[in-house]
Write an enzyme that holds these catalytic residues in place. Structure first.
Site, PDB file in Angstrom:
ATOM      1  N   LYS A 160       0.886  -1.176   0.000  1.00  0.00           N
ATOM      2  CA  LYS A 160       0.000   0.000   0.000  1.00  0.00           C
ATOM      3  C   LYS A 160       0.919   1.220   0.000  1.00  0.00           C
ATOM      4  CE  LYS A 160      -4.091   1.879   2.303  1.00  0.00           C
ATOM      5  NZ  LYS A 160      -4.890   2.230   1.137  1.00  0.00           N
TER       6      LYS A 160
HETATM    7  N1  PMP Z   1      -7.782  -1.110  -3.079  1.00  0.00           N
HETATM    8  C1  PMP Z   1      -7.272   0.118  -2.878  1.00  0.00           C
HETATM    9  C2  PMP Z   1      -6.574   0.802  -4.004  1.00  0.00           C
HETATM   10  C3  PMP Z   1      -7.412   0.741  -1.635  1.00  0.00           C
HETATM   11  O1  PMP Z   1      -6.909   1.964  -1.432  1.00  0.00           O
HETATM   12  C4  PMP Z   1      -8.097   0.077  -0.593  1.00  0.00           C
HETATM   13  C5  PMP Z   1      -8.262   0.749   0.739  1.00  0.00           C
HETATM   14  N2  PMP Z   1      -7.157   0.494   1.565  1.00  0.00           N
HETATM   15  C6  PMP Z   1      -8.614  -1.193  -0.848  1.00  0.00           C
HETATM   16  C7  PMP Z   1      -8.439  -1.759  -2.105  1.00  0.00           C
HETATM   17  C8  PMP Z   1      -9.359  -1.951   0.207  1.00  0.00           C
HETATM   18  O2  PMP Z   1      -8.501  -2.342   1.232  1.00  0.00           O
HETATM   19  P1  PMP Z   1      -8.987  -2.471   2.742  1.00  0.00           P
HETATM   20  O3  PMP Z   1     -10.242  -3.236   2.740  1.00  0.00           O
HETATM   21  O4  PMP Z   1      -7.866  -3.200   3.414  1.00  0.00           O
HETATM   22  O5  PMP Z   1      -9.172  -1.084   3.252  1.00  0.00           O
END
Ligand code: PMP
Length: 288
Positions: A160
């Protein structure tokens, strides 16, 4: 909630092991990450004073940094304690947490950065809803994006990292100007991938279908919703989804920390109903 600029608020931000006055939590202009990207971050939700899936998010922050080639100078436990201390200090009941780590300013100002310090900060604020509640109830409007998620040998797709969000900001600006809430990205092969900040699910004949997360984030909300679907004995398939299939979906929704379970009402000229399975999973998720 205050509409004040995010750098001009009262309170504290945890930064490099200490609580810093909010307005003084700054980085230098020659911070490596500002020039060459590569920061890693998390988005977490506080519900009723407790950070949802704190351990999973904190572990992902550590893993994201490792993928980007650096180690955070704190342990999992130290970062979890720091997050909870920041939420307590800010007296957040329902809010959002943003931990971020980055290569700072140091002896190196070229592309290489191994002598520069790694910084970590954690900020939290009250934040009730990402998509506006009416749109969320009726289903949000998506449009297919001209940007694609890159191949795993083109970008660090499982981290991320801020670098992957450059196209997301451009997408958001373009689609909001056209009256859509978000963009739906295909991947480098032309398969359905995700939106700019959430994972994608399609309901078809009573089962869930979601793209295999081989070139984008396998979201923590995505995995939670798949577990909830299993508890409801709904079949869940992770597979390749082609854009041509979208029109055959009975329901479509997005999942993410900020988005939670958000129904999709429209993708370009295709319309979708906010259906019973989306509603049930959104309710199950709200009870988690
Ligand atoms: N894809 C992207 C590009 C994101 O920014 C997020 C948010 N973090 C997600 C998917 C979903 O991830 P999560 O459920 O862990 O927040």
């Amino acid at each position: 909630m205050s509409n004040k600029s995010y750098d001009d608020r009262d309170g504290v931000i945890w930064m490099n092991g200490q609580m810093i006055e909010w307005r003084k939590a700054n980085a230098h202009i020659l911070s490596h990450a500002l020039h060459y990207a590569g920061a890693v971050f998390e988005g977490e939700r506080v519900y009723d004073g407790t950070v949802f899936k704190l351990r999973e998010h904190t572990q992902r922050l550590l893993d994201s940094a490792k993928i980007m080639g650096y180690e955070l100078p704190y342990t999992l436990q130290q970062l979890m304690d720091a997050t909870e201390a920041t939420v307590r200090a800010q007296k957040i009941v329902d809010g959002y947490v943003r931990p971020i780590a980055w290569r700072g300013s140091g002896e190196m100002m070229g592309i290489a950065s191994y002598k520069n310090p790694i910084h970590v900060a954690i900020a939290t604020w009250e934040w009730p809803s990402y998509f506006d509640p009416t749109a969320k109830a009726e289903g949000i409007k998506l449009t297919l994006s001209r940007w694609h998620r890159p191949a795993p040998d083109t970008a660090p797709v499982h981290s991320k990292t801020s670098s992957l969000y450059a196209i997301c900001t451009m997408i958001k600006h373009e689609v909001e100007k056209k009256g859509f809430h978000d963009g739906l990205m295909l991947d480098w092969r032309g398969h359905v991938a995700e939106s700019t900040g959430a994972n994608f699910f399609m309901v078809k004949n009573g089962g869930l279908h979601t793209p295999t997360p081989d070139c984008f984030l396998d979201g923590i909300t995505r995995r939670t919703v798949m577990d909830l679907a299993h508890l409801r004995q709904l079949p869940v398939q992770e597979r390749t989804i082609l854009p041509e299939e979208l029109k055959t979906a009975d329901e479509i929704f997005l999942t993410g920390t900020a988005a939670e379970v958000t129904p999709v009402g429209q993708i370009d000229d295709m319309k979708f109903k906010v259906g019973p399975i989306t509603k049930m999973l959104a309710e199950d998720f709200a009870k988690e």
